[in-house]
Design a protein around this motif. Structure first.
Motif, PDB file in Angstrom:
ATOM      1  N   UNK A 123       0.824  -1.204   0.000  1.00 27.12           N
ATOM      2  CA  UNK A 123       0.000   0.000   0.000  1.00 27.12           C
ATOM      3  C   UNK A 123       0.857   1.252   0.000  1.00 27.12           C
ATOM      4  N   UNK A 124       1.914   1.241   0.790  1.00 26.76           N
ATOM      5  CA  UNK A 124       2.828   2.388   0.832  1.00 26.76           C
ATOM      6  C   UNK A 124       3.492   2.552  -0.524  1.00 26.76           C
ATOM      7  N   UNK A 125       3.897   1.435  -1.120  1.00 29.82           N
ATOM      8  CA  UNK A 125       4.533   1.471  -2.432  1.00 29.82           C
ATOM      9  C   UNK A 125       3.555   2.009  -3.471  1.00 29.82           C
ATOM     10  N   UNK A 126       2.310   1.533  -3.414  1.00 30.87           N
ATOM     11  CA  UNK A 126       1.307   2.029  -4.358  1.00 30.87           C
ATOM     12  C   UNK A 126       1.044   3.515  -4.140  1.00 30.87           C
ATOM     13  N   UNK A 127       1.000   3.956  -2.883  1.00 35.81           N
ATOM     14  CA  UNK A 127       0.822   5.380  -2.590  1.00 35.81           C
ATOM     15  C   UNK A 127       1.983   6.195  -3.141  1.00 35.81           C
ATOM     16  N   UNK A 128       3.196   5.659  -3.004  1.00 36.64           N
ATOM     17  CA  UNK A 128       4.361   6.365  -3.538  1.00 36.64           C
ATOM     18  C   UNK A 128       4.287   6.462  -5.064  1.00 36.64           C
ATOM     19  N   UNK A 129       3.844   5.378  -5.706  1.00 42.92           N
ATOM     20  CA  UNK A 129       3.709   5.395  -7.170  1.00 42.92           C
ATOM     21  C   UNK A 129       2.650   6.411  -7.582  1.00 42.92           C
ATOM     22  N   UNK A 130       1.495   6.424  -6.887  1.00 44.46           N
ATOM     23  CA  UNK A 130       0.442   7.411  -7.183  1.00 44.46           C
ATOM     24  C   UNK A 130       0.961   8.830  -6.987  1.00 44.46           C
ATOM     25  N   UNK A 131       1.718   9.041  -5.918  1.00 47.89           N
ATOM     26  CA  UNK A 131       2.265  10.371  -5.653  1.00 47.89           C
ATOM     27  C   UNK A 131       3.222  10.788  -6.765  1.00 47.89           C
ATOM     28  N   UNK A 132       4.057   9.860  -7.199  1.00 48.93           N
ATOM     29  CA  UNK A 132       4.977  10.169  -8.297  1.00 48.93           C
ATOM     30  C   UNK A 132       4.207  10.477  -9.577  1.00 48.93           C
ATOM     31  N   UNK A 133       3.146   9.716  -9.838  1.00 55.59           N
ATOM     32  CA  UNK A 133       2.342   9.977 -11.029  1.00 55.59           C
ATOM     33  C   UNK A 133       1.676  11.338 -10.945  1.00 55.59           C
ATOM     34  N   UNK A 134       1.169  11.680  -9.767  1.00 51.43           N
ATOM     35  CA  UNK A 134       0.541  12.995  -9.589  1.00 51.43           C
ATOM     36  C   UNK A 134       1.560  14.104  -9.772  1.00 51.43           C
ATOM     37  N   UNK A 135       2.758  13.900  -9.245  1.00 50.17           N
ATOM     38  CA  UNK A 135       3.806  14.912  -9.399  1.00 50.17           C
ATOM     39  C   UNK A 135       4.183  15.066 -10.869  1.00 50.17           C
ATOM     40  N   UNK A 136       4.246  13.949 -11.597  1.00 45.44           N
ATOM     41  CA  UNK A 136       4.559  14.011 -13.022  1.00 45.44           C
ATOM     42  C   UNK A 136       3.457  14.740 -13.775  1.00 45.44           C
ATOM     43  N   UNK A 137       2.197  14.453 -13.403  1.00 45.87           N
ATOM     44  CA  UNK A 137       1.077  15.137 -14.062  1.00 45.87           C
ATOM     45  C   UNK A 137       1.115  16.629 -13.772  1.00 45.87           C
ATOM     46  N   UNK A 138       1.446  16.988 -12.531  1.00 45.61           N
ATOM     47  CA  UNK A 138       1.532  18.408 -12.183  1.00 45.61           C
ATOM     48  C   UNK A 138       2.669  19.081 -12.947  1.00 45.61           C
ATOM     49  N   UNK A 139       3.786  18.378 -13.086  1.00 40.41           N
ATOM     50  CA  UNK A 139       4.917  18.953 -13.847  1.00 40.41           C
ATOM     51  C   UNK A 139       4.535  19.131 -15.306  1.00 40.41           C
ATOM     52  N   UNK A 140       3.823  18.149 -15.855  1.00 42.92           N
ATOM     53  CA  UNK A 140       3.393  18.270 -17.252  1.00 42.92           C
ATOM     54  C   UNK A 140       2.416  19.426 -17.400  1.00 42.92           C
ATOM     55  N   UNK A 141       1.510  19.580 -16.450  1.00 43.06           N
ATOM     56  CA  UNK A 141       0.556  20.682 -16.504  1.00 43.06           C
ATOM     57  C   UNK A 141       1.278  22.016 -16.396  1.00 43.06           C
ATOM     58  N   UNK A 142       2.292  22.090 -15.564  1.00 44.88           N
ATOM     59  CA  UNK A 142       3.051  23.333 -15.432  1.00 44.88           C
ATOM     60  C   UNK A 142       3.829  23.640 -16.706  1.00 44.88           C
ATOM     61  N   UNK A 143       4.295  22.593 -17.360  1.00 44.74           N
ATOM     62  CA  UNK A 143       5.011  22.815 -18.619  1.00 44.74           C
ATOM     63  C   UNK A 143       4.066  23.360 -19.678  1.00 44.74           C
ATOM     64  N   UNK A 144       2.796  22.970 -19.634  1.00 44.45           N
ATOM     65  CA  UNK A 144       1.823  23.523 -20.571  1.00 44.45           C
ATOM     66  C   UNK A 144       1.502  24.965 -20.229  1.00 44.45           C
ATOM     67  N   UNK A 145       1.460  25.301 -18.966  1.00 45.60           N
ATOM     68  CA  UNK A 145       1.131  26.660 -18.527  1.00 45.60           C
ATOM     69  C   UNK A 145       2.334  27.574 -18.675  1.00 45.60           C
ATOM     70  N   UNK A 146       3.527  27.084 -18.542  1.00 41.49           N
ATOM     71  CA  UNK A 146       4.731  27.927 -18.581  1.00 41.49           C
ATOM     72  C   UNK A 146       4.834  28.802 -19.827  1.00 41.49           C
ATOM     73  N   UNK A 147       4.468  28.339 -21.004  1.00 39.26           N
ATOM     74  CA  UNK A 147       4.550  29.261 -22.128  1.00 39.26           C
ATOM     75  C   UNK A 147       3.642  30.456 -21.936  1.00 39.26           C
ATOM     76  N   UNK A 148       2.556  30.313 -21.205  1.00 41.77           N
ATOM     77  CA  UNK A 148       1.706  31.456 -20.907  1.00 41.77           C
ATOM     78  C   UNK A 148       2.195  32.049 -19.597  1.00 41.77           C
ATOM     79  N   UNK A 149       2.688  33.219 -19.623  1.00 43.61           N
ATOM     80  CA  UNK A 149       3.166  33.857 -18.402  1.00 43.61           C
ATOM     81  C   UNK A 149       2.084  34.784 -17.908  1.00 43.61           C
ATOM     82  N   UNK A 150       1.637  34.548 -16.748  1.00 46.06           N
ATOM     83  CA  UNK A 150       0.558  35.358 -16.194  1.00 46.06           C
ATOM     84  C   UNK A 150       1.169  36.225 -15.105  1.00 46.06           C
TER      85      UNK A 150
END
Length: 180
Positions: A123-150
């Protein structure tokens, strides 16, 4: 007293066979109680001086009450050895059964704990994998937003800088957009 008056020696012997162990057990069990020991000693002195109440062999046994008690218990064990052995074997078998049952229960609990620990680790391992996936998704989302500077302009209205051509397909829908 009755045995002495009536001359009932067989009754006197039967009484002695019971009185001697009772006296010895009482003498040993009351060792800390001085008042009761004094009463027992007074009774013994009465039996010793009035030899008609108990015989001289009984008086000697009462005098050496510790040894008499040991001898009495040994005699009981010898007379009832078969029954004692059967009961001891039965108790031992019951104990062995409980001991085996206890060992099996301990093994079961130990295995259950290991399984739970593995599940927790998974369960801890699965939570760590989910957390890593969420962090990757957040990084990808930030990379999409980065070209737009607000940012905020000199007033309170936000200033949005978009890369060239990013809103061109929406141009006709936005009023005030050059080319729209």
């Amino acid at each position: 007293h009755h045995c002495m008056r009536k001359g009932a020696e067989d009754l006197q012997q039967a009484l002695e066979s019971m009185v001697i162990p009772m006296f010895c057990y009482t003498k040993v069990s009351e060792a800390g109680n001085e008042e009761n020991i004094a009463k027992l000693d007074k009774l013994f002195n009465l039996w010793e001086t009035k030899s008609n109440y108990v015989g001289p062999v009984a008086v000697e046994k009462l005098r050496n009450f510790n040894q008499t008690l040991i001898d009495f218990n040994n005699d009981l064990m010898q007379r009832h050895a078969l029954v004692v052995t059967q009961i001891a074997n039965s108790i031992q078998q019951t104990f062995d059964g409980y001991q085996t049952q206890h060992k099996l229960f301990c093994q079961h609990v130990s295995q259950s704990l290991k399984t739970l620990e593995q599940q927790i680790q998974q369960g801890i391992l699965q939570d760590q994998i989910r957390l890593q996936q969420q962090q990757q998704q957040q990084q990808q989302a930030q990379q999409l937003i980065n070209p737009m500077q607000i940012g905020l302009g000199p007033g309170t209205a936000p200033v949005v800088t978009l890369p060239p051509g990013s809103l061109a397909p929406l141009g006709p829908m936005i009023t005030g957009y050059p080319g729209g």
